[in-house]
Design an enzyme around this catalytic site. Structure first.
Site, PDB file in Angstrom:
ATOM      1  N   ASP A 168     -36.307 -95.748  70.840  1.00  0.00           N
ATOM      2  CA  ASP A 168     -35.925 -94.188  70.951  1.00  0.00           C
ATOM      3  C   ASP A 168     -34.869 -94.030  71.916  1.00  0.00           C
ATOM      4  O   ASP A 168     -35.019 -93.127  73.074  1.00  0.00           O
ATOM      5  CB  ASP A 168     -37.264 -93.354  71.335  1.00  0.00           C
ATOM      6  CG  ASP A 168     -37.091 -91.959  70.991  1.00  0.00           C
ATOM      7  OD1 ASP A 168     -36.134 -91.634  70.247  1.00  0.00           O
ATOM      8  OD2 ASP A 168     -37.979 -91.155  71.370  1.00  0.00           O
ATOM      9  N   GLU A 176     -45.509 -82.631  79.574  1.00  0.00           N
ATOM     10  CA  GLU A 176     -44.871 -82.376  80.626  1.00  0.00           C
ATOM     11  C   GLU A 176     -44.562 -83.317  81.815  1.00  0.00           C
ATOM     12  O   GLU A 176     -45.452 -84.435  81.610  1.00  0.00           O
ATOM     13  CB  GLU A 176     -45.387 -81.152  81.189  1.00  0.00           C
ATOM     14  CG  GLU A 176     -46.049 -79.808  80.613  1.00  0.00           C
ATOM     15  CD  GLU A 176     -46.907 -78.817  81.262  1.00  0.00           C
ATOM     16  OE1 GLU A 176     -46.963 -77.646  80.757  1.00  0.00           O
ATOM     17  OE2 GLU A 176     -47.519 -79.328  82.323  1.00  0.00           O
ATOM     18  N   VAL A 177     -43.382 -83.190  82.366  1.00  0.00           N
ATOM     19  CA  VAL A 177     -43.041 -84.017  83.512  1.00  0.00           C
ATOM     20  C   VAL A 177     -43.229 -83.137  84.872  1.00  0.00           C
ATOM     21  O   VAL A 177     -42.441 -82.032  84.872  1.00  0.00           O
ATOM     22  CB  VAL A 177     -41.717 -84.558  83.451  1.00  0.00           C
ATOM     23  CG1 VAL A 177     -41.530 -85.354  84.592  1.00  0.00           C
ATOM     24  CG2 VAL A 177     -41.829 -85.660  82.218  1.00  0.00           C
TER      25      VAL A 177
END
Length: 465
Positions: free
Chosen positions: A295, A180-181
């Site tokens: 990425d 999560e952020v």
């Protein structure tokens, strides 16, 4: 009166001794310096600190270098979390340091003398008085000081831990495969906290390691602040603290609305600038290795308040050692995002022994990101809705085989609308895309060439919406 000169001399001797000691450098107790008999030497100060860590008092003793001393980040205590002392005579840090009884209690814990395991501190408000910013320094000030006068790789580990343990989480702002952020607050300043699950420890460690590469800091790469592992009593949380950008990712930004031609050029140039800095090797003792992202996509690029971008998510990045000609590839089972994979990765033809291969794969992904940005620029009265690359050719969660069939076998690429030809900026960006996503990696542009081409773009009147 005859004895006066002798007593004056005796009184001056300690001062003289201290001066000689300072000239020669201090000797301090250093717990981690086993190879030098637990002693270190410094021109700065001796240092002792006790810190609340996972419900226990953790004592650290070592040397503080002159740049670290000048940056004013080590010699300040932090309410409830650390008690720190700096001193300036030989072995003066050979002292017993304890957190005061009241501070243990105010941290919501039993005190260590009672021998019980404590809960980690619960902080209502960030304890800013007398903390790391006791001198009025902001996070940016601290990081700038340590980047310019220290190693160039960010804040010292203990300072990172102190900051991380005094952050108050506000609300969750994103989720991903890593965890999560969160939006957090530290002493009134906004920060982002990326919380990894313990099973993804390799990604957390790798990303923290890459962010702390010497000379990596750049306005178009996400500003790293701290890394820490925090025990919440049930499991270990792995935290990565960075600058907070309220606009969110480029993916979110493009979904919310369109961009002007000027805005498109600004976004595209800032991404190219960040990638060019990442890819560039800086030679010298304070140099930087070349780094490839692996990425790159719109979800891993953040939009800053000034509408420029910062490249984030460096957990899969690789570093190149040009002296030894070795490539530091992370031991991580994760791979990049299939939709953005270059053809040579999809058909397993990439030579991973050549570092240029990784940079060329980044450039392919960059071309796709540019296509996402350009589609949101109205031209000729037409505005395209936001879409991911290859949205019309593969499923929403494509497999490697789905992407390989479209990109390698059918050699298809996202379509470039005819109306882009009526605007110089869109025409140039469209040409850059084609040169970025060529089938042959060796035929693609470099990030520096992309940056230079976009930086020369003027926005003529006929492009303005």
């Amino acid at each position: 009166m005859r004895g006066a000169p002798g007593s004056a001399l005796r009184a001056a001797l300690p001062l003289l001794g201290a001066a000689v000691s300072l000239c020669a450098g201090l000797q301090c107790v250093c717990q981690l310096c086993e190879h030098t008999n637990f002693t270190c030497h410094t021109e700065g100060a001796c240092w002792a600190s006790v810190m609340l860590t996972n419900g226990r008092e953790e004592v650290v003793k070592s040397c503080v270098s002159l740049p670290e001393l000048n940056a004013q980040v080590f010699c300040h205590s932090s309410k409830n979390i650390t008690k720190t002392e700096c001193c300036y005579t030989d072995f003066c840090n050979n002292i017993t340091l304890r957190l005061p009884l009241g501070e243990c209690r105010s941290a919501g814990s039993a005190c260590p003398a009672r021998g019980r395991r404590r809960r980690p501190p619960s902080v209502e408000e960030p304890p800013c008085e007398g903390s790391l910013v006791g001198s009025g320094k902001t996070l940016k000030d601290l990081i700038y000081d340590m980047t310019t006068s220290g190693s160039g790789s960010g804040l010292p580990l203990l300072v990172q831990r102190t900051i991380a343990r005094t952050i108050v989480l506000q609300e969750i702002v994103g989720k991903g495969r890593f965890g999560e952020v969160w939006h957090g607050k530290w002493c009134g300043e906004d920060v982002a906290v990326k919380i990894f699950s313990s099973r993804d420890e390799r990604s957390w460690f790798r990303e923290a390691e890459i962010y702390q590469t010497v000379m990596l800091r750049h306005e178009n790469i996400l500003g790293f602040i701290a890394a820490d592992n925090k025990d919440n009593g049930t499991w270990t949380q792995l935290w990565l603290v960075s600058e907070y950008h309220e606009q969110g990712s480029l993916f979110d930004y493009l979904n919310r609305g369109t961009v002007t031609v000027e805005g498109m050029v600004r976004l595209a140039l800032s991404v190219a600038s960040g990638l060019a800095h990442l890819h560039m090797e800086i030679v010298g003792t304070q140099g930087k290795p070349a780094i490839a992202h692996r990425d790159l996509k719109s979800k891993n690029i953040l939009v800053k308040r000034n509408e420029t971008c910062a490249i984030a998510d460096l957990g899969l990045a690789v570093k190149h050692d040009s002296v030894l000609n070795t490539i530091d590839i992370p031991q991580n089972p994760r791979v990049g995002t299939r939709r953005y994979m270059a053809p040579e990765i999809l058909d397993d033809a990439m030579n991973t022994n050549i570092f240029e291969s990784f940079k060329r794969a980044d450039i392919y992904s960059l071309g796709l990101v540019y296509w996402e940005i350009a589609r949101r620029c109205p031209v000729g009265g037409i505005t395209e809705e936001y879409q991911l690359p290859y949205y019309d050719l593969v499923p929403s969660d494509p497999s490697i085989e789905d992407m390989r069939r479209v990109v390698c076998e059918q050699k298809l690429r996202p379509s470039i609308p005819n109306q882009w030809q009526s605007c110089e900026a869109l025409r140039v960006l469209g040409r850059l895309m084609r040169e970025c996503w060529r089938a042959s990696g060796a035929a693609r542009l470099t990030a520096l060439r992309v940056k230079k081409t976009i930086s020369q773009l003027c926005v003529p009147e006929d492009c303005k919406a």
